[in-house]
Scaffold this active site. Sequence first.
Site, PDB file in Angstrom:
ATOM      1  N   ASP A  15     -44.384  17.399 -34.200  1.00 35.18           N
ATOM      2  CA  ASP A  15     -43.034  17.955 -34.235  1.00 35.18           C
ATOM      3  C   ASP A  15     -42.277  17.694 -35.526  1.00 35.18           C
ATOM      4  O   ASP A  15     -41.041  17.798 -35.557  1.00 35.18           O
ATOM      5  CB  ASP A  15     -42.222  17.406 -33.057  1.00 35.18           C
ATOM      6  CG  ASP A  15     -42.657  18.001 -31.737  1.00 35.18           C
ATOM      7  OD1 ASP A  15     -42.792  19.232 -31.662  1.00 35.18           O
ATOM      8  OD2 ASP A  15     -42.873  17.241 -30.772  1.00 35.18           O
ATOM      9  N   ASP A  35     -45.924  25.627 -29.128  1.00 40.41           N
ATOM     10  CA  ASP A  35     -44.765  25.137 -29.872  1.00 40.41           C
ATOM     11  C   ASP A  35     -45.072  24.856 -31.343  1.00 40.41           C
ATOM     12  O   ASP A  35     -44.199  24.984 -32.210  1.00 40.41           O
ATOM     13  CB  ASP A  35     -44.232  23.836 -29.257  1.00 40.41           C
ATOM     14  CG  ASP A  35     -44.166  23.835 -27.746  1.00 40.41           C
ATOM     15  OD1 ASP A  35     -45.102  24.369 -27.111  1.00 40.41           O
ATOM     16  OD2 ASP A  35     -43.212  23.261 -27.192  1.00 40.41           O
TER      17      ASP A  35
END
Length: 406
Positions: free
Chosen positions: A120, A181
């Site tokens: 992330d 994602d």
Amino acid sequence: MSVSRRTVLATAAGATAVGASPAPAAAADRTPAPALRTLRSAADYAVEKLHAVAPKVTAFPVGTRFEKWTYSQDGDWIGGFWPGTLWMAWLHSKDDTFRTHALASAEKLAPRRLDTGTHDLGFLFYPSWVTAWRLTGDETWRTGAVRAADSLIRRYNPRGRFIRAWGALNDPNNAGRVIIDTMMNLDLLAFASRQTGDGKYLDIAVEHARTTQRFFPRPDGSTPHVYDFDPGSGDPIGPNTVQGYSPTSCWSRGQAWGVYGFTTMYRRTGDRNFLATARRLADFAIGALTEDHVPVWDYRAPQQPHDIKDASAGAVMACGLLDLAAATGRNAYREVALRLLTALSETCLTRNSARAEAVVARCTRHRPAEDGVEISLPYADYYLLEGILRVLRPQDVDRAIDLSTV
């Protein structure tokens, strides 16, 4: 020399975007006046709310409980969205208080530059450090973002040609797990290649995107949340899910990540296969929208179209569709994006609550775990403002996040 390497060498490395199309500004001129009024009102409301709340925020909002933010001290995976939201508020209001808060918040993410335990890093460092560099020119932010990209590429598995989503590098659990994602974290790698002239970052981003492109989209354009691979051989195992209803369902926020992420990869590489994939995903999501234009949390959950909502999925998809409209010249995508932004602005803001600290309500974080069902989430606030400012102030958003196409 690979295609991505040629792209890097052909792209300027300055803080001002090169080759940005004037199409977004021209499209803004065609936005209906009622929609413009609604979006301006929503942006003004967001600035008002942030002006009241920001001085009290000393960590990173992760979600609300009884309408008040709960916090992470290190940023979790969402730490970049709070400074990013403050930057958007600054662009809209020109109030330097937001600039001060954004820089102070971003600085708290500094230790995460060295974090190799998460995919992330794009979420953490693009809307915070990359944007800070683009808007201030301070080299500290640029070099820090490149250092975060160095950490991210260590998660690349060359056998399977993917970036591992979760778990420490020495942890065998989840070692072959890829999630949709991650498409949104690849732009940090494109940024690093443009800044350093080293194509390795973008080459990894391209390989990961191609793997995602090969295995995630179904024939109808829907996607699973997860696809598992054998981490040793790189061989595919099959689709799965964590935040979606099932391996055969379509988690709406994940679908939105895919639309936005593949469009971004097209803009960074010029590879029209990425653009075609973004369109397939977008067309499915558009077809799955309900009349109120606020996505349900999973487009194939048994109770849809009458299931609980996830406004954050709508905000992300609106940004992706505006990007896709500019990339394809198809105004139909822009029209849907405007309907999404208008619906969120009219039905999902926290206007009726004096105690609410967030801007956007009706978000769902992790429905299968009953974690954060119809709450507020920081990325909903960020992407709603980004989407609105893409319409109202496209040149300002370009300054912040680089809307250029190679």
